[in-house]
Write an enzyme that holds these catalytic residues in place. Structure first.
Site, PDB file in Angstrom:
ATOM      1  N   ASP A 104      23.349 -68.539  12.297  1.00  0.00           N
ATOM      2  CA  ASP A 104      24.657 -67.889  12.364  1.00  0.00           C
ATOM      3  C   ASP A 104      24.987 -67.573  13.821  1.00  0.00           C
ATOM      4  OD1 ASP A 104      23.900 -64.840  12.973  1.00  0.00           O
ATOM      5  OD2 ASP A 104      22.429 -65.660  11.566  1.00  0.00           O
ATOM      6  N   ASP A 115      25.782 -64.445  14.855  1.00  0.00           N
ATOM      7  CA  ASP A 115      25.714 -63.001  14.998  1.00  0.00           C
ATOM      8  C   ASP A 115      27.151 -62.449  14.916  1.00  0.00           C
ATOM      9  OD1 ASP A 115      23.497 -61.081  15.263  1.00  0.00           O
ATOM     10  OD2 ASP A 115      24.592 -60.362  17.006  1.00  0.00           O
TER      11      ASP A 115
END
Length: 292
Positions: free
Chosen positions: A210, A212
């Site tokens: 991902d 973040d």
């Protein structure tokens, strides 16, 4: 020249290695307690290997509760010479996208309350962490990733956070913009510190799941998105690991970067003042230097 034994610590999503010959799960005991799980040992491409699921099978250990000292001791005790850490992480860089891998070469440690050393009162030691990963082993991991067709970034700074919660947006932006970090995770510290004290060559392969919470188009980290990416990353990681024996080979010279000699001048406590009880606990990780 010594025999190579590759150790792999698998993080979130990677709980086994496929294709091991003579595979067996081995229960280990250490002076630092039990490791995260039994260790899967066998041979791959003629090279001995040992695999330890960092969180245990079934993912039972939270990042703060992983028995890091026991894990490193157990792998050293089995004869591991080259240790590859595989872990999930978030990215602070647009070009380091979910599904990419990063060969980490630096850390900023924001963990708290974790036992970060094998040494202490009765036997004090200070190892260098200026370069906390092994360039030789990192290059092997990068080559294995490229051969698997994985988009791999060679070099990056890993922010080790305590967790288990993910970052606030303010923290994420600070780590990215002010501190210059590239990826964020919860498990590579104190693991890398302990591997250095145990004189193991250590490489960190960060699997991006991902962006973040800093990313304007992604917002808060969603665990469902992470889990979806984890499955694909785990398949890639197994392919990377399968290529390592062919790259590293069955025999190895002394590490050109001195990882396997990290304790050479590190222990400061005079022999007569060393605590026998602590020395007994250090038999695997520091026996080479303490019995010299």
């Amino acid at each position: 020249m010594t025999d190579t034994m590759i150790g792999v610590i698998g993080g979130s999503g990677l709980y086994q290695i496929d294709g091991l010959e003579d595979a067996a799960w081995t229960e280990m005991a250490t002076p630092w307690g039990a490791p995260s799980d039994a260790i899967l040992t066998g041979r791959l491409g003629g090279v001995p290997m040992a695999f330890l699921p960092r969180h245990g099978r079934g993912h039972v250990h939270a990042p703060s509760a992983v028995p890091y000292r026991a894990n490193i001791d157990a792998l050293k005790r089995l004869g591991v010479t080259d240790l590859v850490s595989v872990s999930a992480c978030g990215s602070f860089r647009e070009e380091m996208a979910p599904g990419d891998f990063v060969i980490v070469d630096q850390f900023i440690d924001r963990t708290v309350g974790r036992e970060a050393s094998f040494f202490g009162t009765g036997c004090v030691a200070h190892v260098s962490l200026a370069h906390p990963t092994c360039p030789r082993l990192g290059a092997a991991c990068a080559a294995a990733a490229a051969a698997e067709g994985i988009t791999v970034h060679d070099g990056g700074t890993y922010l080790a956070m305590e967790g288990p919660q993910f970052s606030t947006m303010a923290e994420s932006r600070m780590y990215r913009d002010a501190w210059g970090c590239d990826v964020i995770g919860m498990t590579n510290m104190p693991e890398a510190r302990l591997a250095r004290e145990a004189e193991l060559c250590y490489a960190s392969v960060a699997m991006i799941t991902d962006y973040d919470s800093w990313h304007p188009d992604h917002g808060a980290v969603e665990i469902t998105d992470i889990i979806r990416t984890l499955a694909g990353n785990a398949d890639k990681a197994r392919g990377l690991v399968a290529r390592l024996p062919g790259i590293l080979g069955p025999a190895r010279d002394a590490c050109p970067h001195g990882c396997d000699r990290a304790l050479e001048h590190a222990i400061l406590t005079a022999p007569a003042a060393r605590d026998p009880a602590l020395l007994a606990r250090l038999d695997a990780v520091a026996g080479r230097i303490l019995t010299a």
